[in-house]
Design an enzyme around this catalytic site. Structure first.
Site, short mmCIF file in Angstrom:
data_model
loop_
_atom_site.label_atom_id
_atom_site.label_comp_id
_atom_site.label_asym_id
_atom_site.label_seq_id
_atom_site.Cartn_x
_atom_site.Cartn_y
_atom_site.Cartn_z
N HIS A 130 -3.39 6.75 2.60
CA HIS A 130 -3.84 5.45 2.08
C HIS A 130 -5.22 5.13 2.64
CE1 HIS A 130 -4.24 1.37 1.03
NE2 HIS A 130 -3.93 0.88 2.20
N CYS A 178 0.81 -1.23 0.00
CA CYS A 178 0.00 0.00 0.00
C CYS A 178 0.84 1.27 0.00
CB CYS A 178 -0.94 0.01 1.19
SG CYS A 178 -1.93 -1.48 1.29
N ASN A 191 -10.22 -0.67 0.19
CA ASN A 191 -8.75 -0.58 0.20
C ASN A 191 -8.23 -1.10 -1.14
OD1 ASN A 191 -6.01 -1.00 0.54
ND2 ASN A 191 -6.19 -1.85 2.59
N1 ACO Z 1 -18.36 -8.83 9.59
C1 ACO Z 1 -18.80 -9.04 10.84
N2 ACO Z 1 -17.97 -9.32 11.87
C2 ACO Z 1 -16.67 -9.40 11.61
C3 ACO Z 1 -16.13 -9.19 10.31
C4 ACO Z 1 -17.05 -8.90 9.28
N3 ACO Z 1 -16.66 -8.67 8.01
N4 ACO Z 1 -14.80 -9.32 10.35
C5 ACO Z 1 -14.48 -9.59 11.63
N5 ACO Z 1 -15.61 -9.64 12.38
C6 ACO Z 1 -15.74 -9.88 13.83
C7 ACO Z 1 -14.56 -10.62 14.41
O1 ACO Z 1 -14.69 -12.02 14.24
C8 ACO Z 1 -14.63 -10.20 15.85
O2 ACO Z 1 -15.61 -10.97 16.50
P1 ACO Z 1 -15.41 -11.48 18.03
O3 ACO Z 1 -15.29 -10.22 18.83
O4 ACO Z 1 -16.63 -12.28 18.28
O5 ACO Z 1 -14.13 -12.27 18.00
C9 ACO Z 1 -15.15 -8.76 15.79
O6 ACO Z 1 -15.77 -8.63 14.49
C10 ACO Z 1 -14.07 -7.71 15.92
O7 ACO Z 1 -13.00 -8.01 15.03
P2 ACO Z 1 -11.70 -7.13 14.99
O8 ACO Z 1 -10.72 -7.75 14.05
O9 ACO Z 1 -11.27 -6.81 16.39
O10 ACO Z 1 -12.29 -5.77 14.33
P3 ACO Z 1 -11.60 -4.39 14.18
O11 ACO Z 1 -12.41 -3.36 14.86
O12 ACO Z 1 -10.14 -4.45 14.51
O13 ACO Z 1 -11.73 -4.13 12.62
C11 ACO Z 1 -10.40 -4.21 10.62
C12 ACO Z 1 -11.10 -5.01 11.71
C13 ACO Z 1 -11.44 -3.39 9.87
C14 ACO Z 1 -9.71 -5.18 9.67
C15 ACO Z 1 -9.36 -3.24 11.24
O14 ACO Z 1 -8.57 -3.95 12.18
C16 ACO Z 1 -8.46 -2.58 10.22
O15 ACO Z 1 -8.90 -1.76 9.43
N6 ACO Z 1 -7.15 -2.89 10.24
C17 ACO Z 1 -6.17 -2.22 9.35
C18 ACO Z 1 -6.18 -2.84 7.99
C19 ACO Z 1 -5.15 -2.08 7.12
O16 ACO Z 1 -4.81 -0.95 7.40
N7 ACO Z 1 -4.66 -2.71 6.10
C20 ACO Z 1 -3.68 -1.95 5.28
C21 ACO Z 1 -2.78 -2.80 4.66
S1 ACO Z 1 -3.51 -3.66 3.33
C22 ACO Z 1 -2.20 -4.08 2.28
O17 ACO Z 1 -1.08 -3.74 2.52
C23 ACO Z 1 -2.54 -4.92 1.06
#
Ligand code: ACO
Length: 323
Positions: free
Chosen positions: A241, A113, A271
């Site tokens: 990004h 990214c 993304n």
């Molecule tokens: N729908 C519903 N529930 C979901 C989903 C979904 N799509 N995905 C995960 N959950 C659930 C999980 O299982 C978890 O459930 P639990 O509490 O029962 O275990 C709950 O939601 C919370 O999950 P988290 O992973 O803690 O959610 P978070 O608030 O951290 O959000 C996210 C996840 C959106 C991925 C976030 O962490 C994020 O944006 N991270 C950064 C990603 C990024 O910046 N990537 C850039 C690099 S990409 C590249 O280089 C190609």
């Protein structure tokens, strides 16, 4: 002194829209969860178009915008991790389809990214040594081919698209003050290559990447502002990004930036990795929000782990002879 300005931009996205409602029918998720956790409403996915098609369409627009002819290009870099082929590179396909001269330096660059900012810095260095002073930097991804649509923790996040910039190098122009880095670690985010016996789809520890992004963004902003001798009020616009709207909003609050200075299009594209920054820059340029004379502070972060920041100045084509 000596540096590049972006003198034309273009972008291209696939026709097929994949909405949060579409994903609700594929995995156990909800539009509400996706919107509140990420800010994404829909994304585009390639179904018919190739990665090279997106590159070529965005580059053609950028060349027309810059009023630069294909034979004037000295180098083309495609920043990507999801090209149609490992070889030939996407840049070689672009060289052929745009009829760029055969002595055009043409290669792909993978910094996930952060790719577009790595690409701009690389181009700034290359053009200093190149007889032709115009270059093409394209960020393009077809990530939908590398996403497991049964894994709700990743499939809701990613989309496809491309953005292209035509840049011109002049010895009297300032540098983009690029700040780039890497901390090699496959743990937080990886896509295994062939021969590893693993599915070659995205696997990610979302919370680890989130923490990394929230720590890295301010460090990059501070380093670029300091290198350029500016304060946070000085850039006309900030383009980060587009990984998660919450990450962008946290950075905006930390620097007390007014919402109109912090651009976002994650709601429509998700993304798009290396494409996200040039896709957003191109949309802003076409909307007239930024244009020649604007200074835009860009920051990228992602797989690698990598990061990159730069102060990108937009301009108009200047003739070689005119000083
Ligand atoms: N729908 C519903 N529930 C979901 C989903 C979904 N799509 N995905 C995960 N959950 C659930 C999980 O299982 C978890 O459930 P639990 O509490 O029962 O275990 C709950 O939601 C919370 O999950 P988290 O992973 O803690 O959610 P978070 O608030 O951290 O959000 C996210 C996840 C959106 C991925 C976030 O962490 C994020 O944006 N991270 C950064 C990603 C990024 O910046 N990537 C850039 C690099 S990409 C590249 O280089 C190609």
């Amino acid at each position: 002194m000596s540096g590049i300005k972006i003198i034309g931009m273009g972008h291209s996205v696939p026709k097929k829209v994949l909405t949060n409602q579409d994903l609700e029918a594929m995995v156990e998720t909800s539009d509400e969860w996706i919107r509140t956790r990420t800010g994404i409403r829909e994304r585009r996915i390639c179904r018919g178009e190739t990665h090279a098609d997106l590159c070529v369409r965005s580059a053609q627009q950028a060349l027309a915008c810059a009023q630069v002819q294909p034979e004037e290009i000295g180098a083309v870099i495609v920043c990507t991790l999801s090209a149609d082929y490992l070889t030939p590179s996407a840049a070689c396909l672009v060289q052929r389809r745009l009829h760029l001269p055969e002595d055009t330096l043409s290669f792909d660059l993978n910094a996930a990214c952060s790719g577009f900012l790595y690409g701009l810095h690389t181009m700034e260095c290359l053009l200093a040594a190149c007889p032709r002073k115009f270059g093409l930097v394209i960020g393009a991804e077809a990530l939908s081919h590398l996403v497991d649509y049964q894994d709700r923790s990743t499939c809701v996040l990613f989309g496809d698209g491309a953005g292209a910039a035509v840049v011109q190098y002049r010895p009297e122009w300032p540098s983009i003050h690029a700040v780039l880095g890497a901390r090699g670690d496959a743990g937080p985010l990886s896509i295994p290559g062939a021969g590893r016996g693993l599915p070659n789809t995205v696997s990610m520890d979302g919370q680890a990447v989130f923490r990394f992004a929230v720590e890295t963004l301010p460090k990059c902003i501070d380093a670029v502002l300091s290198a350029a001798g500016l304060t946070p009020e000085d850039p006309d616009c900030y383009v980060f990004h587009q990984a998660n709207a919450r990450i962008i909003d946290l950075a905006a609050r930390r620097y007390n930036l007014p919402p109109e200075k912090v651009a976002k299009n994650i709601d429509r594209y998700g993304n798009t990795s290396a494409a996200s920054i040039p896709l957003l820059l191109s949309e802003l340029w076409q909307a007239g929000t930024i244009g020649p004379g604007s200074r835009v502070l860009c920051v990228g972060f992602g797989g690698g782990l990598t990061w990159g920041g730069a102060l990108v100045e937009l301009g108009v084509r200047t003739n070689e002879t005119a000083q």
